[in-house]
Write a protein that holds these residues in place. Structure first.
Motif, PDB file in Angstrom:
ATOM      1  N   GLU A  12      37.725  32.711 -10.426  1.00  0.00           N
ATOM      2  CA  GLU A  12      37.586  34.158 -10.376  1.00  0.00           C
ATOM      3  C   GLU A  12      38.920  34.813 -10.106  1.00  0.00           C
ATOM      4  N   ALA A  13      38.931  36.133 -10.154  1.00  0.00           N
ATOM      5  CA  ALA A  13      40.165  36.902  -9.989  1.00  0.00           C
ATOM      6  C   ALA A  13      40.921  36.468  -8.744  1.00  0.00           C
ATOM      7  N   GLY A  14      42.230  36.226  -8.915  1.00  0.00           N
ATOM      8  CA  GLY A  14      43.063  35.791  -7.805  1.00  0.00           C
ATOM      9  C   GLY A  14      43.217  34.295  -7.709  1.00  0.00           C
ATOM     10  N   GLU A  15      42.550  33.557  -8.603  1.00  0.00           N
ATOM     11  CA  GLU A  15      42.609  32.096  -8.557  1.00  0.00           C
ATOM     12  C   GLU A  15      43.362  31.531  -9.761  1.00  0.00           C
ATOM     13  N   VAL A  16      43.866  30.316  -9.564  1.00  0.00           N
ATOM     14  CA  VAL A  16      44.612  29.599 -10.592  1.00  0.00           C
ATOM     15  C   VAL A  16      43.976  28.231 -10.796  1.00  0.00           C
ATOM     16  N   LEU A  17      43.880  27.835 -12.045  1.00  0.00           N
ATOM     17  CA  LEU A  17      43.462  26.478 -12.397  1.00  0.00           C
ATOM     18  C   LEU A  17      44.638  25.774 -13.072  1.00  0.00           C
ATOM     19  N   ILE A  18      44.986  24.593 -12.585  1.00  0.00           N
ATOM     20  CA  ILE A  18      45.953  23.732 -13.275  1.00  0.00           C
ATOM     21  C   ILE A  18      45.167  22.534 -13.787  1.00  0.00           C
ATOM     22  N   PHE A  70      46.908  35.855 -23.503  1.00  0.00           N
ATOM     23  CA  PHE A  70      46.285  36.799 -22.575  1.00  0.00           C
ATOM     24  C   PHE A  70      44.927  37.197 -23.135  1.00  0.00           C
ATOM     25  N   ASP A  71      43.861  36.816 -22.452  1.00  0.00           N
ATOM     26  CA  ASP A  71      42.502  37.163 -22.856  1.00  0.00           C
ATOM     27  C   ASP A  71      42.069  38.386 -22.062  1.00  0.00           C
ATOM     28  N   ASP A  72      41.750  39.466 -22.757  1.00  0.00           N
ATOM     29  CA  ASP A  72      41.493  40.745 -22.111  1.00  0.00           C
ATOM     30  C   ASP A  72      40.046  41.180 -22.346  1.00  0.00           C
ATOM     31  N   PHE A  73      39.135  40.683 -21.503  1.00  0.00           N
ATOM     32  CA  PHE A  73      37.718  41.055 -21.546  1.00  0.00           C
ATOM     33  C   PHE A  73      37.125  40.877 -22.946  1.00  0.00           C
ATOM     34  N   ILE A  74      37.181  39.646 -23.461  1.00  0.00           N
ATOM     35  CA  ILE A  74      36.665  39.349 -24.795  1.00  0.00           C
ATOM     36  C   ILE A  74      35.167  39.041 -24.713  1.00  0.00           C
ATOM     37  N   PRO A  75      34.319  39.849 -25.369  1.00  0.00           N
ATOM     38  CA  PRO A  75      32.877  39.566 -25.340  1.00  0.00           C
ATOM     39  C   PRO A  75      32.568  38.219 -26.000  1.00  0.00           C
ATOM     40  N   MET A  76      31.602  37.506 -25.449  1.00  0.00           N
ATOM     41  CA  MET A  76      31.145  36.230 -26.021  1.00  0.00           C
ATOM     42  C   MET A  76      32.267  35.193 -26.117  1.00  0.00           C
ATOM     43  N   THR A  80      42.928  37.144 -13.709  1.00  0.00           N
ATOM     44  CA  THR A  80      43.318  38.426 -13.116  1.00  0.00           C
ATOM     45  C   THR A  80      42.134  39.324 -12.803  1.00  0.00           C
ATOM     46  N   GLN A  81      41.054  39.207 -13.592  1.00  0.00           N
ATOM     47  CA  GLN A  81      39.845  39.985 -13.323  1.00  0.00           C
ATOM     48  C   GLN A  81      38.630  39.215 -13.817  1.00  0.00           C
ATOM     49  N   GLY A  82      37.503  39.403 -13.132  1.00  0.00           N
ATOM     50  CA  GLY A  82      36.265  38.765 -13.549  1.00  0.00           C
ATOM     51  C   GLY A  82      36.204  37.301 -13.177  1.00  0.00           C
ATOM     52  N   GLU A 129      28.289  34.403 -16.499  1.00  0.00           N
ATOM     53  CA  GLU A 129      27.116  35.229 -16.830  1.00  0.00           C
ATOM     54  C   GLU A 129      27.281  36.679 -16.388  1.00  0.00           C
ATOM     55  N   SER A 130      28.244  36.929 -15.468  1.00  0.00           N
ATOM     56  CA  SER A 130      28.468  38.298 -15.003  1.00  0.00           C
ATOM     57  C   SER A 130      29.195  39.151 -16.036  1.00  0.00           C
ATOM     58  N   GLY A 131      29.774  38.510 -17.071  1.00  0.00           N
ATOM     59  CA  GLY A 131      30.432  39.281 -18.118  1.00  0.00           C
ATOM     60  C   GLY A 131      31.805  38.756 -18.469  1.00  0.00           C
ATOM     61  N   PRO A 132      32.530  39.459 -19.361  1.00  0.00           N
ATOM     62  CA  PRO A 132      33.865  39.023 -19.784  1.00  0.00           C
ATOM     63  C   PRO A 132      34.856  39.017 -18.622  1.00  0.00           C
ATOM     64  N   HIS A 133      35.975  38.370 -18.856  1.00  0.00           N
ATOM     65  CA  HIS A 133      37.003  38.218 -17.836  1.00  0.00           C
ATOM     66  C   HIS A 133      38.368  38.552 -18.435  1.00  0.00           C
ATOM     67  N   GLN A 134      39.368  38.495 -17.583  1.00  0.00           N
ATOM     68  CA  GLN A 134      40.754  38.724 -18.006  1.00  0.00           C
ATOM     69  C   GLN A 134      41.613  37.625 -17.395  1.00  0.00           C
ATOM     70  N   LYS A 135      42.460  37.014 -18.216  1.00  0.00           N
ATOM     71  CA  LYS A 135      43.266  35.908 -17.697  1.00  0.00           C
ATOM     72  C   LYS A 135      44.477  35.626 -18.582  1.00  0.00           C
ATOM     73  N   PHE A 136      45.470  34.979 -17.983  1.00  0.00           N
ATOM     74  CA  PHE A 136      46.581  34.384 -18.716  1.00  0.00           C
ATOM     75  C   PHE A 136      46.300  32.887 -18.862  1.00  0.00           C
ATOM     76  N   THR A 137      46.698  32.337 -20.001  1.00  0.00           N
ATOM     77  CA  THR A 137      46.619  30.892 -20.216  1.00  0.00           C
ATOM     78  C   THR A 137      47.969  30.417 -20.733  1.00  0.00           C
ATOM     79  N   VAL A 138      48.498  29.391 -20.098  1.00  0.00           N
ATOM     80  CA  VAL A 138      49.793  28.839 -20.488  1.00  0.00           C
ATOM     81  C   VAL A 138      49.600  27.378 -20.865  1.00  0.00           C
ATOM     82  N   LEU A 139      50.019  27.019 -22.081  1.00  0.00           N
ATOM     83  CA  LEU A 139      49.975  25.640 -22.551  1.00  0.00           C
ATOM     84  C   LEU A 139      51.378  25.060 -22.456  1.00  0.00           C
TER      85      LEU A 139
END
Length: 289
Positions: free
Chosen positions: A76-82, A37-43, A60-62, A95-105
């Motif tokens: 973007e928020a609400g979308e899934v990539l497989i 879970f990546d929670d608005f990590i800068p850079m 989930t966000q950004g 470029e708009s800034g950090p994001h929030q997402k789940f990643t499953v391997l």
């Protein structure tokens, strides 16, 4: 459903599980390598590498930019990539800034007639999920469950992964909503994002798009997979998580700030979505840090 075999396998520093199901219509295998879970990590960025397993990204966000086999993909928020195994991948914050997402391997093998449709593809899948609120709840349970020990808990993780993949497959097969409905739903979502701490009635949304309240409610659910009130609750809970981790506000103060004038109601909603109370969420993440 009958679970016939479970194999626990150590792979590098990650535990993954080989899962064999027996149904009348076939069998299959799932391997789970990690849940993050990546929670608005800068850079934030991920260097280019060729994937040796499948990757599911739930934003989930950004916004986040993935470069896949040389082609840029913005999710973007609400979308899934497989992203299938063998894809050359790099990624970075938008470029708009950090994001929030789940990643499953994970990895997957199909045998007989049992298969998960989206995992049979060789190309990248990007899609908007209508039942996104429910998908997030399953991802949260998978994320926290993956940290726990015990064979039953690991079996639950595999079942949750299986459910998540089938949910995405089901939505991929559904016909898209009309452009007009999508436009009206996005207009309502923007309105709610700007006012999620306030009390908004269905009649307010109906007036916004010049439709009847019943039509407004059904249209929103058809396009997003959730009711307007569920959408608002998700926004409030996401902000509650941020405030619990990044502020000194008490749980009661956070509940009131977000429009939950009954703190016990906020507790119930938070626990239902996260499987733990707000206080436990704050304490657990402080300990992890």
């Amino acid at each position: 459903m009958y679970i016939s075999t479970i194999y626990w396998i150590k792979h590098q520093r990650n535990i993954y599980f080989k899962f064999s199901n027996n149904w009348n219509w076939g069998s299959g295998m799932l391997y789970l390598y990690g849940v993050y879970f990546d929670d608005f990590i800068p850079m934030w960025y991920s260097t280019e590498a060729t994937l040796n397993c499948h990757l599911a990204v739930i934003v989930t966000q950004g916004k986040v930019i993935y470069t896949l086999n040389g082609q840029p993909n913005k999710a973007e928020a609400g979308e899934v990539l497989i992203i299938p195994k063998g894809t050359k991948r790099s990624a970075e914050n938008d470029e708009s800034g950090p994001h929030q997402k789940f990643t499953v391997l994970f990895d997957y093998e199909a045998t007989g007639s049992m298969y998960i449709p989206i995992l049979e593809r060789d190309e990248v899948l990007k899609m908007h999920i209508r039942s996104f609120d429910y998908l997030i709840s399953r991802c949260l349970q998978l994320y926290y469950g993956f940290k726990e020990e015990g064979e039953i808990n690991r079996l639950l993780c595999l079942n949750q992964l299986h459910e998540i993949m089938l949910l995405i497959s089901k939505e991929a097969e559904m016909e898209g909503a009309s452009p007009t409905k999508m436009m009206l739903a996005k207009k309502m979502q923007k309105y709610l994002v700007e006012r999620y701490r306030q009390h908004v009635e269905i009649s307010d949304l109906a007036k916004l798009i010049n439709r009847s309240p019943n039509y407004t409610s059904s249209l929103f659910k058809e396009v997003t997979g959730q009711s307007p009130m569920q959408f608002v609750a998700r926004l409030r809970l996401l902000e509650a998580r941020r405030l619990l981790l990044q502020s000194d506000m008490t749980v009661s103060e956070i509940a009131q700030y977000l429009g939950f004038y009954d703190t016990s109601h906020f507790f119930r909603l938070f626990r239902k979505a996260m499987s733990i109370t707000p206080s436990e969420f704050r304490a657990r993440n402080i300990l992890e840090d």
